[in-house]
Design an enzyme around this catalytic site. Structure first.
Site, mmCIF file in Angstrom:
data_model
loop_
_atom_site.group_PDB
_atom_site.id
_atom_site.type_symbol
_atom_site.label_atom_id
_atom_site.label_comp_id
_atom_site.label_asym_id
_atom_site.label_seq_id
_atom_site.Cartn_x
_atom_site.Cartn_y
_atom_site.Cartn_z
ATOM 1 N N GLY A 99 32.644 -21.250 -23.824
ATOM 2 C CA GLY A 99 33.063 -21.808 -25.110
ATOM 3 C C GLY A 99 33.840 -23.081 -24.914
ATOM 4 O O GLY A 99 33.763 -23.717 -23.860
ATOM 5 N N LYS A 483 9.083 -31.120 -26.097
ATOM 6 C CA LYS A 483 8.681 -30.497 -24.817
ATOM 7 C C LYS A 483 8.639 -31.552 -23.733
ATOM 8 O O LYS A 483 9.139 -31.353 -22.631
ATOM 9 C CB LYS A 483 7.300 -29.840 -24.910
ATOM 10 C CG LYS A 483 7.165 -28.506 -25.578
ATOM 11 C CD LYS A 483 7.820 -27.352 -24.905
ATOM 12 C CE LYS A 483 9.247 -27.198 -25.299
ATOM 13 N NZ LYS A 483 9.577 -26.447 -26.468
ATOM 14 N N HIS A 502 5.813 -47.624 -41.298
ATOM 15 C CA HIS A 502 7.137 -47.945 -41.836
ATOM 16 C C HIS A 502 8.130 -48.279 -40.726
ATOM 17 O O HIS A 502 9.337 -48.204 -40.941
ATOM 18 C CB HIS A 502 7.635 -46.787 -42.700
ATOM 19 C CG HIS A 502 6.734 -46.518 -43.863
ATOM 20 N ND1 HIS A 502 6.621 -47.379 -44.936
ATOM 21 C CD2 HIS A 502 5.847 -45.514 -44.094
ATOM 22 C CE1 HIS A 502 5.734 -46.907 -45.793
ATOM 23 N NE2 HIS A 502 5.236 -45.769 -45.300
HETATM 24 C C1 F6R Z 1 13.444 -26.381 -26.554
HETATM 25 C C2 F6R Z 1 14.318 -25.234 -26.753
HETATM 26 C C3 F6R Z 1 15.487 -25.401 -27.640
HETATM 27 C C4 F6R Z 1 15.738 -24.101 -28.435
HETATM 28 C C5 F6R Z 1 17.040 -24.221 -29.235
HETATM 29 C C6 F6R Z 1 17.282 -23.014 -30.107
HETATM 30 O O1 F6R Z 1 12.378 -26.050 -25.736
HETATM 31 O O2 F6R Z 1 14.110 -24.192 -26.192
HETATM 32 O O3 F6R Z 1 15.365 -26.484 -28.492
HETATM 33 O O4 F6R Z 1 14.653 -23.881 -29.277
HETATM 34 O O5 F6R Z 1 18.111 -24.371 -28.346
HETATM 35 O O6 F6R Z 1 17.378 -21.857 -29.344
HETATM 36 P P1 F6R Z 1 17.171 -20.437 -29.985
HETATM 37 O O7 F6R Z 1 15.780 -20.345 -30.443
HETATM 38 O O8 F6R Z 1 17.483 -19.471 -28.878
HETATM 39 O O9 F6R Z 1 18.145 -20.327 -31.132
#
Ligand code: F6R
Length: 607
Positions: A99, A483, A502
């Protein structure tokens, strides 16, 4: 982010702590460390970088002791070096933290003025010194910790051990998740049940504001007002077994290849393929009564929400608002009492998504979550949960979690559309048939792997890459770009194809590959025009379409991949796969750390 483990054991704990850290490494891999009590004194081993470095350090200088804490770090305050690695310690306490302590600057000034010398740049070390100051004033460990916790602002999960006390560990949770495991004369502390599952199945989740005193034979829990409280001890269904790569070079590739299977598994949870019936029991809202849906998530999960917006609006005729959790939680969104809100998260632990969920709850919303980890905090705090059955996703870049989220949301959109009378029986049957075919079509898409690997060669040389799509292909363009950038470190942007003119079209020249995502749907001709505009300006187009699309325009593009021709409704699920494969191969060619890309972590538990 950051993984925490703590053990009060009967034997040597250091090997168990290292094993547990392996299960927590998805939370961060900037550094790792372990502290134990050896003859009452605090002993630490820490190492920068991946856990393997720590293993080497411990092998060279083993740690002994029956009580200990461990940590795997995703750096927030202070560069990822050994000095900033947890556990942080004084001669009296050692501490691990997940945290951010927001008021650490003023606390740091205070403990420094009191004569304490800090060695790291972290926000965590100050907590160790604050507790030590209170211990030096003659307070017991419990009282010193309670007094220190009351001074901390921000989010934290903490695990603390005390010199000379082999029988005592103190834990605290505010904002960041923390679980306690009950053994036979042994006690465990962990960021999640997955870390603890091989050690014990008896798990207690601390609630926000709780802190706990762990002894070898149990734990006492207190709330934020220091009043004793009882929290449920449950039996976890998680096994915590380490998942292997199954012969694949990377987890990401394995997880891409698992998609036909896990999409099928997820569908089976909702569709009876033989009878062609689709049911989602236990929805926390009446789909016929909702006037609006709010969908909140982060990153890839947010893009799943964006695809769902197209589905819910077009098919179910429900207005949908989609937002990223980090924005939504602070913008004072208006949510009429009794509204419906959906939270999407692979991990079920994302701090911003969880905070947004709590905001929606306070606004009287009915909360539905789509998660991949059944016992996660988001699942536990929702009125109902729709599970994706992707299985453990280890690669930091989300792949199979995304496509299974889409499957769940597609099912929900059909059920909602049917309930609201927005589609008739024939439409329902057509959409369901299209969904039931997705696993087989996904397997066909994987046959293009070799072709995508070849195309990755030229993309790997680019400095910038653009992804274009319209309608439900637009979020896939965004996801494809995400990705690529997160695992190959190539700058990539996704754009709504109609937005190109745009502004972004100024970027186009022969050095910028443009990935056009265009299944044959009602917007195909519009995307085709945008593609022509790119080609007219010398842009090098990689065209992801289907047989009919390739026949119409394939000759114009520098390269074309003709995917199976499917109902446009399910196209986003399938078109995500070539985008994943392309990014994967580019990253492999560039030699990046595909499964654990720099600066990232799998579970984002800080805001
Ligand atoms: C990209 C990726 C992140 C997660 C994001 C949310 O490949 O994995 O963008 O999608 O951190 O994570 P979750 O789905 O665990 O809430």
């Amino acid at each position: 982010m950051c993984g925490i483990i703590g053990i009060i054991g009967k034997g040597e704990v250091s090997p168990l702590i290292v094993e547990a850290l392996k299960r927590l490494e998805y939370r961060g891999y900037d550094s790792a460390g372990v502290a134990t009590l050896d003859n009452g004194g605090i002993e630490r081993r820490r190492a920068q970088g991946k856990l393997d470095n720590l293993v080497g350090t411990i092998n060279a200088a083993p740690l002994s002791g029956t009580i200990g804490i461990g940590h795997t770090r995703w750096a927030t305050h202070g560069v990822p070096n050994e000095i900033n690695a947890h556990p942080h310690a004084t001669d009296k306490v050692a501490i691990v933290h997940n945290g951010i302590i927001e008021n650490f600057q003023s606390l740091r000034a205070e403990v420094t003025a009191a004569g304490r010398r800090l060695s790291s740049q972290t926000d965590t070390e100050v907590v160790a010194h604050l507790i030590t100051l209170y211990l030096d004033q003659g307070l017991s460990p419990q009282k010193a910790c309670a007094k220190a916790f009351a001074r901390l602002e921000g989010a934290f999960a903490l695990g603390i051990i005390f010199a000379g006390r082999h029988d005592l560990m103190i834990a605290a949770r505010r904002g960041s998740p923390l679980a306690i495991g009950f053994g036979d004369g042994e006690m465990f502390l962990g960021s999640d049940a997955l870390a603890l599952a091989p050690l014990t199945k008896k798990i207690m989740y601390l609630e926000d504001g709780d802190w706990a005193v762990l002894h070898p034979d149990g734990a006492e829990v207190f709330d934020e007002d220091n009043a004793p409280v009882t929290r449920e001890v449950r039996l976890t269904a998680l096994s915590g077994a380490t998942v292997g790569k199954g012969g694949y070079r990377h987890f990401m590739l394995k997880e891409i290849y698992e998609q036909p299977q896990v999409i099928g598994d997820t569908l089976q949870g909702y569709i009876n393929a033989a009878e062609r019936t689709l049911t989602i029991p236990g929805l926390p809202f009446d789909p016929t009564a909702i006037s609006k849906l709010t969908i909140i998530a982060c990153g890839t999960s947010y893009y799943a929400g964006l695809v769902a917006k197209y589905w819910f609006e077009k098919v179910a005729r429900v207005p949908v608002e989609v937002d990223v959790a980090s924005e939504f939680r602070y913008r004072g969104a208006l949510m009429p009492e009794g509204g419906a809100a959906i939270f999407i998260s692979q991990s079920g632990e994302t701090a911003d998504t969880l905070a947004a969920l709590r905001y929606a709850r306070a606004q009287g919303q009915h909360i539905l979550s789509v998660v991949n980890v059944p016992e996660s905090t988001i699942a536990r705090e929702s009125d109902a949960t729709l599970l994706t059955r992707a299985g453990p996703e280890v690669g930091v870049a989300s792949t199979k979690a995304f496509t299974t989220q889409l499957v769940v949301l597609a099912c929900l959109a059909i059920v909602t559309a049917k309930a609201r009378g927005a589609i008739d029986h024939d439409d329902e049957a057509r959409l369901m048939n299209a969904l039931v075919e997705v696993p087989a079509r996904a397997a066909e898409v994987l046959n293009h792997d070799e072709r995508l690997r070849a195309l990755a060669e030229s993309v790997s040389e680019a400095r910038d890459v653009l992804y274009l799509g319209r309608g439900s292909s637009y979020p896939i363009a965004l996801e494809g770009a995400l990705k690529l950038k997160e695992i190959s470190y190539i700058h990539a942007e996704g754009y709504a194809a109609g937005e190109m003119k745009h502004g972004p079209i100024a970027l186009i020249d022969e050095s910028v590959p443009v990935i056009v995502i265009a299944p044959s749907d009602d917007l195909f001709d519009k995307t085709a025009s945008n593609m022509q505009e790119v080609i007219a300006r010398g842009g090098r187009v990689i065209f992801l379409s289907d047989g009919p699309g390739a026949q119409k325009l394939g000759d114009l593009a520098a390269a074309t991949v003709a995917l199976p021709h499917v109902d446009p409704f399910v196209a986003p699920i399938l078109y995500a796969i070539p985008a994943q494969l392309l990014a994967y191969h580019v990253a492999v060619i560039k030699g990046t750390d595909v499964d654990q890309p720099r600066n990232l972590a799998k579970s984002v538990t800080v805001e």
